[in-house]
Motif scaffolding. Structure first.
Motif, mmCIF file in Angstrom:
data_model
loop_
_atom_site.group_PDB
_atom_site.id
_atom_site.type_symbol
_atom_site.label_atom_id
_atom_site.label_comp_id
_atom_site.label_asym_id
_atom_site.label_seq_id
_atom_site.Cartn_x
_atom_site.Cartn_y
_atom_site.Cartn_z
ATOM 1 N N ASN A 296 -11.278 -2.215 36.245
ATOM 2 C CA ASN A 296 -11.087 -0.934 35.569
ATOM 3 C C ASN A 296 -10.800 0.152 36.596
ATOM 4 O O ASN A 296 -10.774 -0.102 37.801
ATOM 5 N N LEU A 297 -10.595 1.363 36.105
ATOM 6 C CA LEU A 297 -10.354 2.507 36.982
ATOM 7 C C LEU A 297 -11.661 3.222 37.268
ATOM 8 O O LEU A 297 -12.552 3.274 36.418
ATOM 9 N N MET A 298 -11.762 3.796 38.453
ATOM 10 C CA MET A 298 -12.916 4.606 38.807
ATOM 11 C C MET A 298 -12.427 5.935 39.379
ATOM 12 O O MET A 298 -11.303 6.033 39.877
ATOM 13 N N ASN A 299 -13.272 6.952 39.285
ATOM 14 C CA ASN A 299 -12.923 8.289 39.763
ATOM 15 C C ASN A 299 -13.865 8.680 40.881
ATOM 16 O O ASN A 299 -15.081 8.694 40.703
ATOM 17 N N LEU A 300 -13.310 9.006 42.055
ATOM 18 C CA LEU A 300 -14.110 9.386 43.209
ATOM 19 C C LEU A 300 -13.709 10.786 43.677
ATOM 20 O O LEU A 300 -12.528 11.115 43.706
ATOM 21 N N ARG A 301 -14.688 11.595 44.044
ATOM 22 C CA ARG A 301 -14.400 12.955 44.485
ATOM 23 C C ARG A 301 -13.841 12.968 45.898
ATOM 24 O O ARG A 301 -14.397 12.348 46.812
ATOM 25 N N LEU A 302 -12.744 13.697 46.085
ATOM 26 C CA LEU A 302 -12.091 13.738 47.387
ATOM 27 C C LEU A 302 -12.959 14.385 48.456
ATOM 28 O O LEU A 302 -12.900 13.993 49.623
ATOM 29 N N ASP A 303 -13.758 15.386 48.072
ATOM 30 C CA ASP A 303 -14.556 16.081 49.071
ATOM 31 C C ASP A 303 -15.681 15.213 49.633
ATOM 32 O O ASP A 303 -16.324 15.588 50.618
ATOM 33 N N ARG A 304 -15.920 14.045 49.043
ATOM 34 C CA ARG A 304 -16.947 13.136 49.543
ATOM 35 C C ARG A 304 -16.362 11.997 50.383
ATOM 36 O O ARG A 304 -17.087 11.126 50.835
ATOM 37 N N ILE A 305 -15.049 12.014 50.552
ATOM 38 C CA ILE A 305 -14.375 10.958 51.310
ATOM 39 C C ILE A 305 -14.290 11.338 52.788
ATOM 40 O O ILE A 305 -13.941 12.462 53.134
ATOM 41 N N LYS A 306 -14.584 10.381 53.657
ATOM 42 C CA LYS A 306 -14.501 10.580 55.106
ATOM 43 C C LYS A 306 -13.804 9.379 55.745
ATOM 44 O O LYS A 306 -13.743 8.299 55.168
ATOM 45 N N LYS A 307 -13.301 9.583 56.949
ATOM 46 C CA LYS A 307 -12.748 8.499 57.779
ATOM 47 C C LYS A 307 -11.787 7.597 57.000
ATOM 48 O O LYS A 307 -11.969 6.388 56.933
ATOM 49 N N ILE A 308 -10.764 8.198 56.445
ATOM 50 C CA ILE A 308 -9.819 7.441 55.620
ATOM 51 C C ILE A 308 -8.745 6.772 56.481
ATOM 52 O O ILE A 308 -8.324 7.313 57.498
ATOM 53 N N GLU A 309 -8.321 5.590 56.056
ATOM 54 C CA GLU A 309 -7.201 4.913 56.714
ATOM 55 C C GLU A 309 -6.417 4.114 55.680
ATOM 56 O O GLU A 309 -6.981 3.601 54.706
ATOM 57 N N ILE A 310 -5.109 4.047 55.880
ATOM 58 C CA ILE A 310 -4.235 3.283 54.994
ATOM 59 C C ILE A 310 -4.193 1.836 55.477
ATOM 60 O O ILE A 310 -4.027 1.585 56.667
ATOM 61 N N ILE A 311 -4.352 0.909 54.547
ATOM 62 C CA ILE A 311 -4.343 -0.509 54.874
ATOM 63 C C ILE A 311 -3.015 -1.129 54.453
ATOM 64 O O ILE A 311 -2.491 -0.816 53.380
ATOM 65 N N ASN A 312 -2.498 -1.988 55.284
ATOM 66 C CA ASN A 312 -1.216 -2.636 54.975
ATOM 67 C C ASN A 312 -1.425 -3.770 53.975
ATOM 68 O O ASN A 312 -1.224 -4.951 54.266
ATOM 69 N N GLU A 313 -1.845 -3.376 52.781
ATOM 70 C CA GLU A 313 -2.097 -4.331 51.698
ATOM 71 C C GLU A 313 -1.693 -3.668 50.386
ATOM 72 O O GLU A 313 -2.103 -2.530 50.123
#
Length: 328
Positions: A200-217
């Motif tokens: 299913n879909l989930m909703n996460l708040r952007l202001d709580r996100i840290k250390k983001i990286e894009i994965i080649n998947e």
């Protein structure tokens, strides 16, 4: 750059920053401003500059009273538009106080100096509910890139804890998700995504996100985790969410008192199928995400709304109301 071309650009800069209907700039004003920047000129050349700017579409008005001079009559953004944007920035909880100030100052530059001062005196800023994540722009940029390229992202997600000593502390979890969209709702910014362990879909708040990286998947196919196929329908999804609680989409029938008709129409718009029940009630048939958020939304109306269908939702509300009564 050719001195005459530079002068014309400088005249535009001065008019754009300092002139408006109440504050026209005279040729004397413009000559003095140019002199401060090391450019000398004759009065006649100012008229030539203004004429050249008009030819490329700059809306410059010449006035003779109460003061002789020029001002820019129309701008890309008018005062009410800038005011709306500033109010939106102020109310956006996902933008830190520091970045809010920076963005508001940039918005003010869309107006003349005098107009921006008038707006400053009217704007009220509330920092209490602002986040402290200064990486928010980087996070938005990375998520936008991942969504456009159809790649998964990995990040640390922080949630607040309450301990016995009443000290601020947080739990951090690492998520790898398929991102589909970013939504601004209830003055918060959310990432709509899927965690591979769920369907299913989930909703996460952007202001709580840290250390983001894009994965080649590649992301999971949207049709595997939602009712949408091909392209995510942000408007439809947002209209079905209540306080951004995730839940199974389903059809609901509500029996409502007539005096809350406007609230129902404001919330669901044309998507709500409304029919008369009797002289005091109407039925509203809607499709929503059936969640705790929706239960709370219904309960705020007290006995003015009754869930007719489905029975499982009516039972949830009954149990919730009973649990609240038991507390007292």
């Amino acid at each position: 750059m050719n001195a005459s071309k530079l002068k014309t650009l400088m005249v535009y800069k001065y008019l754009n920053r300092y002139s408006d209907e109440d504050n026209p700039l005279s040729t004397t004003d413009l000559i003095a401003m140019l002199a401060k920047d090391g450019i000398t000129c004759e009065r006649k050349s100012i008229y030539s500059d203004v004429s050249a700017l008009k030819q490329i579409g700059v809306d410059i008005i010449t006035v003779t009273s109460p003061k002789r001079g020029f001002f820019i009559a129309s701008r890309t953004f008018q005062i009410p538009e800038v005011r709306l944007l500033i109010d939106a920035v102020n109310s956006a909880g996902f933008i830190t106080p520091k970045k809010s100030d920076e963005l508001i100052n940039k918005l003010k530059e869309l107006l003349s100096e005098s107009q921006s001062k008038d707006i400053s005196s009217q704007v009220y800023s509330e920092d209490v509910n602002k986040c402290d994540n200064e990486q928010i722009y980087i996070i938005i940029d990375q998520l936008d890139e991942a969504i456009n390229s159809g790649k998964k992202v990995k990040f640390v997600y922080k949630t607040r804890n309450i301990d016995k000593e009443n000290k601020k502390n947080y739990t951090s979890k690492t998520f790898t998700v398929s991102p589909y969209a970013m939504l601004w709702k209830n003055d918060r910014y959310y990432l709509v995504c899927n965690k591979s362990s769920h369907d299913n879909l989930m909703n996460l708040r952007l202001d709580r996100i840290k250390k983001i990286e894009i994965i080649n998947e590649p992301v999971r196919d949207l049709s595997e985790v939602s009712e949408y196929s091909g392209e995510f329908n942000a408007a439809d999804y947002s209209s079905k969410m209540f306080n951004m609680f995730s839940g199974e989409f389903g059809k609901v029938k509500l029996i409502c008192e007539l005096d809350i008709l406007e609230q129902i129409v404001d919330r669901f718009g044309k998507k709500a199928h409304l029919t008369a029940v009797d002289s005091e009630h109407f039925a509203a048939e809607i499709e929503v995400a059936i969640s705790d958020g929706f239960v709370s939304w219904v309960m705020q109306f007290g006995n003015k709304i009754k869930v007719a269908e489905p029975e499982s939702l009516a039972q949830k509300i009954k149990e919730k109301a009973q649990s609240i009564a038991d507390m007292y």
